[in-house]
Design an enzyme around this catalytic site. Structure first.
Site, PDB file in Angstrom:
ATOM      1  CB  CYS A   2     -25.578  26.024  73.344  1.00 18.34           C
ATOM      2  SG  CYS A   2     -24.366  27.244  73.858  1.00 18.34           S
ATOM      3  NE  ARG A  27     -30.383  23.091  75.687  1.00 15.79           N
ATOM      4  CZ  ARG A  27     -30.521  22.588  76.899  1.00 15.79           C
ATOM      5  NH1 ARG A  27     -31.685  22.157  77.305  1.00 15.79           N
ATOM      6  NH2 ARG A  27     -29.495  22.487  77.708  1.00 15.79           N
ATOM      7  CD1 TRP A  75     -28.449  33.061  75.608  1.00 17.84           C
ATOM      8  CD2 TRP A  75     -27.003  32.350  77.162  1.00 17.84           C
ATOM      9  NE1 TRP A  75     -28.539  33.905  76.700  1.00 17.84           N
ATOM     10  CE2 TRP A  75     -27.669  33.495  77.665  1.00 17.84           C
ATOM     11  CE3 TRP A  75     -26.050  31.732  77.965  1.00 17.84           C
ATOM     12  CZ2 TRP A  75     -27.412  34.020  78.927  1.00 17.84           C
ATOM     13  CZ3 TRP A  75     -25.798  32.254  79.226  1.00 17.84           C
ATOM     14  CH2 TRP A  75     -26.474  33.393  79.686  1.00 17.84           C
ATOM     15  CG  ASN A 100     -25.420  23.001  76.728  1.00 20.40           C
ATOM     16  OD1 ASN A 100     -25.305  24.181  77.065  1.00 20.40           O
ATOM     17  ND2 ASN A 100     -26.264  22.165  77.302  1.00 20.40           N
ATOM     18  N   GLY A 101     -22.130  24.269  77.424  1.00 22.11           N
ATOM     19  CA  GLY A 101     -21.583  24.320  78.781  1.00 22.11           C
ATOM     20  C   GLY A 101     -20.381  25.230  78.858  1.00 22.11           C
ATOM     21  CD  GLU A 482     -43.382  35.419  86.729  1.00 18.85           C
ATOM     22  OE1 GLU A 482     -42.265  35.590  87.247  1.00 18.85           O
ATOM     23  OE2 GLU A 482     -43.530  34.814  85.659  1.00 18.85           O
ATOM     24  CE  LYS A 486     -42.573  35.808  82.313  1.00 23.84           C
ATOM     25  NZ  LYS A 486     -42.271  34.857  83.322  1.00 23.84           N
ATOM     26  CD  GLU A 489     -38.563  36.817  81.274  1.00 17.60           C
ATOM     27  OE1 GLU A 489     -37.734  35.912  81.398  1.00 17.60           O
ATOM     28  OE2 GLU A 489     -39.778  36.628  81.487  1.00 17.60           O
ATOM     29  CG  HIS A 505     -40.568  53.857 102.857  1.00 15.26           C
ATOM     30  ND1 HIS A 505     -40.471  54.781 103.868  1.00 15.26           N
ATOM     31  CD2 HIS A 505     -41.498  52.957 103.249  1.00 15.26           C
ATOM     32  CE1 HIS A 505     -41.303  54.432 104.851  1.00 15.26           C
ATOM     33  NE2 HIS A 505     -41.940  53.334 104.493  1.00 15.26           N
ATOM     34  CE  LYS A 604     -39.042  27.474  79.060  1.00 17.38           C
ATOM     35  NZ  LYS A 604     -39.804  28.508  79.777  1.00 17.38           N
TER      36      LYS A 604
HETATM   37  C1  G6P Z   1     -34.238  31.280  82.708  1.00 17.80           C
HETATM   38  C2  G6P Z   1     -35.572  31.408  81.997  1.00 17.80           C
HETATM   39  C3  G6P Z   1     -36.657  31.785  82.988  1.00 17.80           C
HETATM   40  C4  G6P Z   1     -36.706  30.783  84.124  1.00 17.80           C
HETATM   41  C5  G6P Z   1     -35.338  30.633  84.809  1.00 17.80           C
HETATM   42  C6  G6P Z   1     -35.321  29.450  85.778  1.00 17.80           C
HETATM   43  O1  G6P Z   1     -33.819  32.523  83.129  1.00 17.80           O
HETATM   44  O2  G6P Z   1     -35.481  32.372  80.973  1.00 17.80           O
HETATM   45  O3  G6P Z   1     -37.906  31.816  82.326  1.00 17.80           O
HETATM   46  O4  G6P Z   1     -37.648  31.176  85.071  1.00 17.80           O
HETATM   47  O5  G6P Z   1     -34.327  30.376  83.826  1.00 17.80           O
HETATM   48  O6  G6P Z   1     -35.520  28.275  85.045  1.00 17.80           O
HETATM   49  P1  G6P Z   1     -36.004  26.904  85.641  1.00 17.80           P
HETATM   50  O7  G6P Z   1     -36.004  25.965  84.481  1.00 17.80           O
HETATM   51  O8  G6P Z   1     -34.997  26.512  86.684  1.00 17.80           O
HETATM   52  O9  G6P Z   1     -37.349  27.106  86.233  1.00 17.80           O
END
Ligand code: G6P
Length: 609
Positions: A2, A27, A75, A100-101, A482, A486, A489, A505, A604
């Site tokens: 959070c 966050r 979160w 937060n935690g 990737e 994207k 998400e 396969h 994030k």
């Molecule tokens: C979260 C974010 C991703 C990110 C991942 C790793 O899942 O939503 O976008 O790639 O964490 O984050 P970092 O800050 O360690 O690159």
């Protein structure tokens, strides 16, 4: 995980807390709340949803005016995102707390406190903290002493902020495993999960270390450790500009961050290359000594950063450097046969991803020789826990879906490949060529961004789809991963990536004219094989969208749409081919009307395991 913020000010605390919450929203954003000490009592407003919903709730209630307060954007971990579970949590009407935690021993403490007659109203682990603080205060301690005593009983990783109605100009914060900074204002002081939350009010910060407790009383800041010894922490001045964390002309941070990749990549390269060579000192004073010993590389990372690691494995091994890549949460939960003289390279945009931090700790305990962090956030936990560091200098990344962090990670990894490659089979001529290609990158990124209008049109075809398949070969398989990440998400379309050679396969069974198949086709030695895979899909009525190097001679035809990308050197092709996939996800999300910068259920910076 959070975002938290708190302040003791000379004037109304509410505007700073609300503005800070908006900056921390990346966050977590399933619920939010604010508590202010006003007229010697705690006044609180909470609401489910994003900060905008909290702002509305505050307007209707008009209660939150005072000079000391705390706030939180959540979160959910323990307990669903309801108003009752939203922070701040209050105990006995006098103490308010944000966290937060995660408190790992919360169940045990809860049972104990309940047996003593304390009441719990939420399902959160945080409520045990505020009740513990309250119990200590009831036994005669002041706020600082009560927090000290409380934190000594907690297990887990957390950062907290606490205020009390009985000490109206005081705010106590504590850090154990989750980030917390202290902002030094003009006669006012603040705490926050990161510096960006406080940029409009201060640029000077103390970065708390694990075990630090900060006591803010009016404008006096004292930092102590668990046993009460005063700690001195250096003042760090943030060089972040306000514009860097604001939208400018863009509708979303994701779009802004996609479009600034030429600049962020230039920043990663700045001061790191000279003439035809890279400067090894950019990895730190001990880099040469460490690199001389290294025989192999172990990369650890999560999410998008993990995909960057998968690309880099190809680069390392191409130059004779053995390389393994593993997801942080998997790495830290198993026993390792540790290779001799191996360098652990952790990749993280935030430097606070708990699984990556735990993986690094586990690696060092298991006997890996050395560590290097590639990271975007200075003073983050990962940076502080690593022997060598290469900052990406990408600037704040706010959009939850990572974009510029990915491309700058790749550039930083390229620098590392060169630095280590010299000790394996890379010649000076190779190095000169690779450096030249890196210098070309910003220009090639700008060229790749120019195909956006074509991508906007293609994006319309995805709006009513439920599934999409992404194909890539070799070093471009991680790019397919990737691209799929994207899309899922941002648009909530189920997207899966497959190595193109593996299509036969299994996934071919899924191919029909309803599921778009996306691929990237650089002009490399695997092109002919990829063309074969494209035909396999077409032969079964599948519809393909292929981003191809214009030299490939791939042309649009029935069931095959080809979008040409300007020619690019094969060594940096993965960096360039990522960009159309980022734009595709962005435009699909935009058309579908999703919350592009804050997709549901995500955050994030994931500071829990
Ligand atoms: C979260 C974010 C991703 C990110 C991942 C790793 O899942 O939503 O976008 O790639 O964490 O984050 P970092 O800050 O360690 O690159």
């Amino acid at each position: 995980m959070c975002g938290i913020i708190g302040a003791v000010r000379k004037s109304d605390v509410l505007p700073v807390l609300l503005d800070g919450l908006k900056r921390l929203e990346y966050r977590g954003y399933d619920s939010a709340g604010i508590a202010v000490i006003a007229n010697k009592s705690v006044s609180r407003v909470r609401s489910v949803g994003k900060i905008a919903a909290l702002e509305q709730a505050i307007q209707t209630r008009q209660v939150l005016h005072g000079t000391t307060g705390i706030a939180h954007t959540r979160w959910a971990t323990h307990g669903p995102p309801t108003e009752i579970n939203a922070h701040p949590h209050i105990s006995e009407g006098r103490i308010a707390l944000v966290c937060n935690g995660i408190v790992e021993n919360h169940e045990e403490i809860r049972q104990k406190l309940m047996s003593e007659g304390m009441r719990f109203v939420s399902q959160t682990d945080t409520e045990v903290i505020v009740n513990l603080v309250s119990r200590e205060i009831r036994q005669g301690k002041d706020l600082l002493e009560a927090v000290k005593e409380t934190t000594s009983m907690l297990e887990g990783a957390y950062a907290i902020g606490v205020v009390s109605a009985d000490e109206p100009d005081r705010l106590v914060g504590a850090r154990h495993g989750s980030p917390l900074v202290v902002g030094i204002g003009d006669g006012e002081s603040y705490i926050a999960s990161d510096m960006s939350a406080l940029l409009p009010v201060t640029r000077d910060f103390f970065v708390l270390e694990n075990g630090d407790i900060v006591d803010i009383q009016e404008n006096r800041i004292t930092i102590v450790d668990q046993s009460g010894r005063t700690q001195s922490r250096p003042v760090k001045t943030s060089s972040l500009s306000l514009e860097a964390v604001e939208l400018g002309n863009h509708r979303h941070f994701m779009s802004k961050e996609i479009h600034e990749q030429d600049q962020s990549v230039s920043n990663t390269l700045e001061g790191r290359i000279t003439g035809t060579r890279i400067l090894e000192a950019c990895f730190g004073n001990r880099a040469t000594q460490v690199f001389d010993r290294i025989r192999s590389v172990q990369i650890i990372a999560c999410g998008t950063s993990f995909h960057a690691g998968l690309v880099a494995r190809h680069w390392f091994e191409e130059h004779g450097i053995p390389c393994q890549v593993e997801i942080g949460s998997e790495f830290h939960s198993r026993i390792h046969a540790v290779p001799e003289d191996s360098l652990v390279v952790s990749l993280s945009q935030s430097g606070e991803t708990r699984d990556t931090l735990s993986a690094l700790e586990h690696a060092m305990e298991s006997g890996y020789a050395h560590s290097l962090a590639i990271c975007n956030v200075p003073d983050s936990s990962l940076v502080r826990n690593s022997e060598l560091v290469l900052m990406t200098h990408a600037g704040p990344e706010i959009g939850v879906a990572s974009t510029k962090a990915f491309t700058t990670h790749l550039v930083a990894l390229r620098l590392l490949v060169i630095a280590l490659g010299r000790r394996f089979r890379m010649t000076e001529t190779d190095e000169a060529r690779l450096v030249r290609e890196l210098r070309e990158l910003p220009k090639q990124i700008r060229a790749a961004l120019e195909i956006e209008s074509q991508i906007r049109n293609i994006a319309r075809q995805f709006v009513d789809k439920h599934h999409a398949l992404f194909l890539g070969r070799g070093i471009h398989y991680p790019i397919a991963l990737e691209g799929a990440l994207k899309l899922k998400e941002i648009s909530y379309i189920h997207a899966e990536a497959y190595p193109a050679g593996e299509l036969k396969h299994g996934p071919l069974a899924l191919v029909d004219n309803e599921m778009p198949v996306v691929s990237v086709a650089p002009n490399d030695r695997l092109l002919n094989k990829l063309k074969g895979n494209i035909e396999e899909v077409r032969a079964r009525g599948g519809k393909l969208i292929v981003f191809a190097d214009s030299r490939t001679r791939l042309r649009s035809q029935e069931n095959l749409q080809v979008i040409h990308v300007a020619p690019v050197d094969s060594s940096i092709a993965p960096i360039i081919f990522t960009i159309p996939l980022q734009m595709l996800a962005y435009h699909v999300g935009l058309i579908k009307g999703t919350d592009v910068d804050r997709p549901r259920n995500l955050a994030k910076s994931v500071t829990v395991e």
